[in-house]
Design an enzyme around this catalytic site. Structure first.
Site, PDB file in Angstrom:
ATOM      1  N   SER A 116       0.847  -1.191   0.000  1.00 28.30           N
ATOM      2  CA  SER A 116       0.000   0.000   0.000  1.00 28.30           C
ATOM      3  C   SER A 116       0.890   1.251   0.000  1.00 28.30           C
ATOM      4  O   SER A 116       1.713   1.422  -0.896  1.00 28.30           O
ATOM      5  CB  SER A 116      -0.971  -0.043   1.193  1.00 28.30           C
ATOM      6  N   GLU A 212      -1.945  -2.529  -8.193  1.00 28.00           N
ATOM      7  CA  GLU A 212      -3.199  -2.682  -7.458  1.00 28.00           C
ATOM      8  C   GLU A 212      -3.512  -1.343  -6.816  1.00 28.00           C
ATOM      9  O   GLU A 212      -2.681  -0.441  -6.793  1.00 28.00           O
ATOM     10  CB  GLU A 212      -3.096  -3.796  -6.419  1.00 28.00           C
ATOM     11  N   HIS A 277      -4.750  -5.283  -1.559  1.00 30.64           N
ATOM     12  CA  HIS A 277      -5.782  -5.075  -0.534  1.00 30.64           C
ATOM     13  C   HIS A 277      -6.899  -6.108  -0.694  1.00 30.64           C
ATOM     14  O   HIS A 277      -8.013  -5.785  -1.092  1.00 30.64           O
ATOM     15  CB  HIS A 277      -6.353  -3.664  -0.645  1.00 30.64           C
TER      16      HIS A 277
END
Length: 307
Positions: A116, A212, A277
């Site tokens: 992330s 992502e 995620h």
């Protein structure tokens, strides 16, 4: 793009430092994650400012200088074998320039894990330290502490990396084919935001790019991808692996955008590869040579992620 230096695998009893370079960490989730790590016969140590809260900007886990100090102290401690991030959120870009990269390079290679917002550190560790890193679950992540698949794949990567040289996703080909390259990537919005900084790679040329994101409307994903395309950052990429798009618009809409923006690259593209995620997120090593087979949804590393 060249292969990077592989750190040593972990052994029972290894000391792992948990740091919080980004957002605030819930104490109960941190304790649950520490319990998992202790169950693996690791010796987790929590950096001093992991549970801090910034007095004004509540999305930060304490002051920039304190978050940077924790990361650098853990990395430069010869007793620490690995550094695991507690969670993502936002904040890495505010503290990256505060790190002493010469001192961290001198400390030698060790294992680094996160995803992330941690994408900015994956880029910096590759560019400034020449080091393989692990895009994987974080110690206080709800998707880690409650998911056996995520735990077991990370554990195998850390302790027995030769057993997970082939990563099988169950994903399907958006663009069929095979390609070889060096793995890299992470969260799409962070890669776009990192462009032009001294810590980012100049391009993804020669790479197998993993992408992502989370919680983004389609027009924002369009903007990030278009920025990477216009900047020439995707020129020469060898293949693309697409992970999760949790809390974005309905997937058919996102999928149409991914085909529109990436289909013209002329390289294999595989979707729903199972990292990022999502529940049961796979651990993907960055900086290693690998072969992508989009048709079978597999990524085969030429060598184990860790020595």
């Amino acid at each position: 793009m060249k292969e990077l230096v592989r750190p040593a695998r972990l052994a029972p009893g290894a000391r792992v430092a948990v740091v919080a370079p980004s957002g605030p960490v819930p104490e109960e989730r941190l304790q649950a994650g520490l319990d998992v790590l202790r169950g693996w016969d690791l010796d987790p140590v929590v950096a001093p400012h992991v549970l801090d809260r910034h007095g004004e900007f509540t999305y930060l886990a304490g002051a920039d200088a304190h978050r940077a100090d924790d990361l650098q102290a853990a990395w430069c401690d010869p007793a620490v074998d690995a550094v695991l991030c507690a969670r993502g959120g936002y904040g890495v870009q505010r503290m990256t320039d505060l790190l002493d990269w010469d001192a961290m390079r001198a400390a030698g290679p060790k294992v680094f894990v996160g995803f992330s917002d941690i994408t900015a550190l994956h880029e910096a560790f590759a560019n400034r330290l020449g080091l393989v890193t692990l895009h994987g679950p974080m110690a206080a992540g709800i998707d880690f502490i409650k998911n056996a698949r995520a735990q077991e794949h990370l554990r195998a990567t850390l302790f027995a990396p030769e057993t997970v040289r082939t990563i099988t996703s169950g994903g399907t080909a958006l663009v069929p084919g095979r390609a070889r390259g060096i793995t890299l990537g992470g969260c799409l919005c962070l890669l776009a935001a990192d462009l032009g900084t001294p810590h980012a790679r100049p391009s993804a040329r020669g790479g197998l790019l993993c992408l992502e994101d989370v919680g983004e409307e389609t027009y924002r994903l369009d903007r990030y991808l278009t920025q990477l395309l216009r900047a020439g950052w995707l020129d020469g990429v060898r293949g693309v692996l697409l992970g999760s798009w949790k809390d974005c618009d309905p997937y058919p809409q996102v999928r149409a955008l991914l085909v529109d923006r990436l289909g013209g690259l002329g390289v294999p593209v595989v979707e729903e590869f199972g990292f990022g995620h999502c529940e049961g997120a796979l651990t993907i090593p960055f900086g290693v040579a690998a072969e992508l087979d989009a048709d079978s949804g597999t990524l085969t590393l030429e060598e184990p992620a860790l020595r």
